[in-house]
Structures are given as C-alpha cells and as structure tokens.
Design an enzyme around this catalytic site. Structure first.
Site, mmCIF file in Angstrom:
data_model
loop_
_atom_site.group_PDB
_atom_site.id
_atom_site.type_symbol
_atom_site.label_atom_id
_atom_site.label_comp_id
_atom_site.label_asym_id
_atom_site.label_seq_id
_atom_site.Cartn_x
_atom_site.Cartn_y
_atom_site.Cartn_z
ATOM 1 N N HIS A 8 0.982 -1.195 0.134
ATOM 2 C CA HIS A 8 -0.087 0.134 0.143
ATOM 3 C C HIS A 8 0.933 1.421 0.089
ATOM 4 O O HIS A 8 0.522 2.258 0.546
ATOM 5 C CB HIS A 8 -1.150 -0.071 1.122
ATOM 6 C CG HIS A 8 -2.078 -0.830 1.278
ATOM 7 N ND1 HIS A 8 -3.208 -0.649 0.435
ATOM 8 C CD2 HIS A 8 -1.776 -2.294 1.331
ATOM 9 C CE1 HIS A 8 -4.005 -1.786 0.606
ATOM 10 N NE2 HIS A 8 -3.410 -2.722 1.257
ATOM 11 N N ASP A 32 -0.311 -5.063 5.703
ATOM 12 C CA ASP A 32 -1.498 -5.742 5.203
ATOM 13 C C ASP A 32 -1.275 -5.789 3.550
ATOM 14 O O ASP A 32 -0.875 -5.161 2.994
ATOM 15 C CB ASP A 32 -2.958 -5.273 5.643
ATOM 16 C CG ASP A 32 -3.130 -3.654 4.919
ATOM 17 O OD1 ASP A 32 -2.166 -2.965 5.219
ATOM 18 O OD2 ASP A 32 -4.075 -3.485 4.348
ATOM 19 N N GLU A 33 -2.065 -7.042 3.251
ATOM 20 C CA GLU A 33 -2.205 -7.313 1.717
ATOM 21 C C GLU A 33 -0.914 -6.992 0.822
ATOM 22 O O GLU A 33 -0.973 -6.342 -0.293
ATOM 23 C CB GLU A 33 -3.205 -6.457 1.289
ATOM 24 C CG GLU A 33 -4.735 -6.515 1.819
ATOM 25 C CD GLU A 33 -5.808 -5.950 1.093
ATOM 26 O OE1 GLU A 33 -6.812 -6.181 0.755
ATOM 27 O OE2 GLU A 33 -5.624 -4.656 1.127
ATOM 28 N N PHE A 34 0.072 -7.262 1.475
ATOM 29 C CA PHE A 34 1.360 -7.332 0.689
ATOM 30 C C PHE A 34 1.430 -8.298 -0.467
ATOM 31 O O PHE A 34 1.297 -9.660 -0.463
ATOM 32 C CB PHE A 34 2.711 -7.674 1.558
ATOM 33 C CG PHE A 34 3.696 -7.260 0.831
ATOM 34 C CD1 PHE A 34 4.473 -6.215 0.536
ATOM 35 C CD2 PHE A 34 4.551 -8.330 0.371
ATOM 36 C CE1 PHE A 34 5.405 -5.747 -0.235
ATOM 37 C CE2 PHE A 34 5.651 -8.182 -0.644
ATOM 38 C CZ PHE A 34 6.239 -6.874 -0.465
ATOM 39 N N ASP A 46 -2.933 -9.964 8.666
ATOM 40 C CA ASP A 46 -2.282 -10.660 7.747
ATOM 41 C C ASP A 46 -1.020 -10.575 7.563
ATOM 42 O O ASP A 46 -0.178 -11.488 7.167
ATOM 43 C CB ASP A 46 -3.057 -10.381 6.417
ATOM 44 C CG ASP A 46 -3.278 -8.988 6.317
ATOM 45 O OD1 ASP A 46 -3.527 -8.230 7.092
ATOM 46 O OD2 ASP A 46 -3.283 -8.696 4.926
#
Length: 563
Positions: free
Chosen positions: A297, A352-354, A399
């Site tokens: 992000h 998150d969400e890497f 996560d």
C-alpha cells in the site's frame, strides 16, 4: 440595531457560565459568540421511555426520577479546579455551546434565571493530569444533590463522558423550548467495557478537508468513542507535506491520474493541519492514532522519491524497494517526524495485503526471489524498531502474521479478515498473548443497512476455532472503518451515520455479545433513533435510520461545511 445592543448588554451582565472555586471565571459569552457546532432548533429530539435515552446504556447503575427542572444560561455554573479550567477551557466552551443552543441562537428568554433551580455542575476529578493515552480510565458517576449536579471521575476523560450523559439528559421543554434537565433526582454510574473504541477514516483514496475530519471527530465524541484511527497514506496518494521529505507530497498531486481522486489541486495535510486535528480531538477526549502503511500500500511513496520497485506497473501495485538503502532512511526519518506530531503512544504501520507481484516484476529483485520473506521482515522490523526506539507501541493488521513471525512484545494486532487462514485469527492471537483490536465486518463503506451493523458478529467464534480463554484482557478494543475508495467528503457523514450508532452502543456496553435481530428491531432501534435525532440536531445526522427499504437518501451538505 437597538434590540441587538440591548441583547448584547444582557449577554454581558448575565453569563458567568463556567466558574472555579479557586480560579478565574470563564464567561459563556465567549463560547456563544464563537460557536463551532450548528444547532437546528426545528429538529426536536424525541424522548425515550428507557433511561431517558442515555447512550450507550450505562454499565453499572442507573436510577432516574420523574422530575424536570429548568436550566438558565444566566445562572448556571460549572465548578472545577483551577488546573481543570487551565487545561480544558476549550472543552468547557464547547459544552456551553451545546447545553444552551437557544442562547447561541440569540433567544433572549434563555438568559432569564428566575425559575432555574439547578444552578451548578460540579466536577470532581481525582487525577487531573492523567494523559490521553491507552488505556483511558473513563469511569464516571453523575448524581444530583439539590440544586447541584455532581460529576465524579478518576480522570478528565471520564468526566468528558459523564458530561456527554449530562447533555443527553438535558433538552428543550415542551412549553418554552428552554433547556431543562430531566430524570431528577438521578444517579448514573458508568464505564465502558472496551478501552479502545475507534473509527478508522481513510483520507488517502479521497482527500477529506480538515473541517470534515473535525466533524467526524465530533461524531466519535458524541457516541462516547475514543479513537480516531487516521489512515493517511496508501497506493493512491501521499497527502502529507513532510518537512523532512517534501518531495513525497508529489504523490498527492492530481496530475497524470495520481492523487486522491480529487480536483486539480494539491490535496495535502501540512504540519499545522495535523496539529489542528490532534488538538481538536484532544479537546473532546479522542486519541488520534496515525497509520502509514508499509511495505505494501505504498506506491505513492515512489512518485516523488525513487524508493518503490516495479516502476512499470500501475501505482496501485507498487511497493517499497527493500534493496534501496534510501527506503529505510525515509521510513525512519518520516516516522520520527510523524511521531512528533502525533503524541499517542500507538502508531499503526499497516503491514496488510502485501503483493509479491511488484518484486517479481523487478528484474533486480526477481534474482533474489528466495530472499523475499527476509525482505518483508526487514522492512517491517525496521519500522517496529524505529517506533520502539521512540517509546511507541506498533499496531499491525493481522495478515502480516502470514509473512513473518511476531511476538506479543512486538506489536498490537488488528484483525480485519474472517475467511481462509484468518478465520480464527482473533482466537489465535489472543491465546498467543497478543493484545488485539477487532474490526472484522465493521466496514461502514459497504453501504449495508443499519440492521447489518447492529446484528453483525464481532468475534467470529467459529466452531472450528480454538477457544480464546483471555478475551477479557487480550481483546482491548474494536474499530469501525470508513475506507474511501468510493466515498468522498460529501458522503462521509452519510456512510457513518446512522450505521456507527449501534456499533458504538455495542463497543461500550456489550462487546462480547451479538444482539439478535429482535433486539435490534426493539431496544437497539429505540436507543439509536433517539441518538440519531440528537446527531441531526447538531448537524451530524447523515442518512435516516428507516425508510421503504430500511435505508434512506442523504442530501449533500452545504458547501460551507466542506471548506
């Protein structure tokens, strides 16, 4: 002109509204002439049959009588210590404005004091120097003693919650429309079940002006929540004008489709802007927890500085470059600068969400594919180290635990996923000794109906998950989230209200239980409806709670409320 002059004379003579037994008086005239909150006198707040609509329902004791007495702005005093008056004058001014809206609107009858029998609110705060830091002690006791209302609290933050209850018990009389206090004689003793009750606002995908953020913070305070989680940066924009690295703000300009989905102008928060938000929130007893998301992000970081990988991919897929020493220099320097602006002990660094696609699309990194897990940990560990060196507690999304091994001493975990490998995260992180925050399913930008958020499962106690034995200590708080991919400032209040009301109700009173739909249709609906009317009366109401499909239209706010 003559009537205006006469009214001003009456103001000056009859309004000593905030008085200290050991310090100088603060006149409410200052509050009334510099009001910050609009009040709609035509919007009447309905009376509730259950505890006179105290929101959220008190958790310790409620005893209410049947009497109602007038309050007069000309006779009413708030009595406090000199220390409280010195530190919390802005809040007391704010409270004055809200307690006597008829005086704010210039109704001269509001200043008559012949019939007023309740003349004082006395604040008794034990620890006057308690910092605005987690965990806040927000316990209070509000009770009547003849012509005096007494508010006892261990800290000023508890007193602020108690004054919100006092304001809820006050309201216009049917006969005169003047402010009165109901439920006399009364005793209300209360404290929240959760010490972290927050709302996340994303100002990266769409830029939200400072005045709009202040209105959101007012909502948080009116609902007795205490955390404004400010998601500042993301792929789409970097809306911070850093003094150390001003070139990062190039990620906020709206050219070449970059920026915060906004008009052709710079949408940035300066140091002064951030300080205004933090100071305003502190006045209302609301902590501001910043979030700068790494290592994913983070595409916008590379618009102004060459510290992201995969430059050929869209901005929304780029991530920080772990092989560039400048990346780590910027993380440290930027975090240190932001920590000076945000005094809260907690600092969110995302995680998150890497997505590995960015590194795979970078030839120099693809050669080092076997080291990808090491790279992820290196970036996150660096962020944690910088924060801890400055006595900050890191917060990470849940996560990141799939990418690296963490210990409870490393971070607080915020849970947001309830599927796949993450379905049991809350139970697992609690059993492992982590402090954790729950935001699973509380996304207000989903445009769901009010009922969805009232009856939504917070804890996700799946049969397949291990039993969590320490939820009372590990589960420190919860947050609702306003992500802004599809929500600009003209719709932020509409998304928040009334959906946030039952969530705030549960965060305070029943965080470990899920209401049935029947409870939502009856007791929760009644409380929420009364609170929604209060919010409308102060210009913060959002959408209607009910309509043909249990939803409703939200009219755009006047342009002046967005500047």
């Amino acid at each position: 002109m003559m009537m205006s002059s006469l009214l001003m004379i009456v103001f000056i003579v009859f309004i000593p509204a905030v008085v200290s037994l050991d310090g100088p008086n603060i006149k409410c005239i200052d509050s009334l002439l510099n009001r910050e909150s609009p009040w709609n006198p035509l919007y009447k707040v309905p009376k509730s049959t259950k505890n006179l609509g105290i929101f959220p329902p008190p958790t310790i004791e409620v005893k209410l009588g049947d009497n109602e007495e007038l309050l007069s702005v000309g006779a009413f005093e708030i009595v406090a210590s000199k220390a409280i008056l010195q530190k919390h004058t802005p809040f007391l001014h704010h409270f004055c404005q809200r307690l006597f809206p008829e005086a704010v609107l210039g109704n001269s009858e509001a200043f008559a004091n012949d019939d007023a029998k309740i003349t004082k609110l006395e604040l008794r705060v034990e620890d006057e120097d308690a910092p605005l830091q987690h965990p806040l002690d927000e316990k209070y006791k509000l009770f009547s003693e003849g012509p005096i209302i007494v508010l006892e609290a261990n800290t000023m933050w508890g007193a602020i919650r108690g004054m919100e209850t006092f304001w809820q018990l006050a309201g216009p009389t049917k006969s005169s429309g003047m402010t009165s206090i109901r439920g006399l004689p009364f005793v209300v003793e209360d404290k929240p079940k959760l010490t972290w009750r927050g709302l996340l606002v994303d100002s990266s995908r769409h830029f939200h002006p400072i005045n709009m953020l202040k209105r959101v913070i007012q909502i948080i305070a009116m609902l007795k929540m205490n955390v404004f989680h400010w998601h500042l940066t993301d792929y789409q924009s970097f809306p911070i004008l850093s003094k150390k690295y001003p070139e990062l703000a190039k990620g906020s300009w709206d050219n070449d489709s970059r920026g915060a989905f906004h008009t052709h102008q710079a949408n940035v928060y300066t140091t002064a802007d951030i300080q205004k938000v933090v100071k305003f929130a502190e006045k209302l007893g609301v902590r501001v927890v910043p979030e700068l998301d790494i290592p994913g992000h983070s595409g916008s970081w590379g618009v102004g500085m060459n510290i992201t990988a995969c430059p050929t991919l869209p901005l929304t897929k780029r991530t920080l470059d772990p092989t560039n020493p400048k990346t780590f220099e910027v993380i440290e320097g930027l975090f240190e600068e932001m920590m000076e602006l945000f005094p809260d002990h907690h600092f969110h660094l995302g995680g998150d969400e890497f997505n590995l696609d960015c590194w795979k699309a970078t030839p120099s990194l693809l050669k080092l594919k076997s080291k990808f897990p090491e790279f992820i940990e290196k970036v996150v560990r660096h962020g944690i180290k910088v924060l801890k060196k400055n006595n900050k507690t890191p917060v990470l999304w849940n996560d990141i635990r799939t990418q690296m091994t963490l210990k409870p001493s490393d971070t607080v975990i915020e849970n947001w996923r309830a599927w796949g490998q993450s379905v049991c995260d809350l139970q697992e992180v609690t059993n492992q000794g982590f402090e954790n925050i729950q935001s699973t399913g509380m996304y207000l930008d989903w445009e769901q109906k009010w009922m969805f958020y009232c009856s939504r499962e917070l804890l996700y106690k799946q049969p397949s998950c291990p039993k969590a034995d320490h939820l009372d200590t590990g589960y420190i708080g919860a947050e609702a989230c306003l992500w802004s991919e599809r929500m600009d400032s003209y719709r932020i209040l509409c998304r928040a209200m009334p959906r946030l009301i039952p969530i705030a109700d549960r965060f305070w009173s029943e965080p470990l239980k899920t209401p049935s739909e029947e409870q939502c249709r009856t007791e929760y609906f009644e409380r929420s409806m009364v609170q929604q009317h209060r919010m409308h009366a102060t210009g913060l109401g959002g959408e209607p709670m009910s309509g043909p499909d249990d939803s409703g239209a939200c009219l755009p706010l006047p342009k002046s409320q967005h500047t």
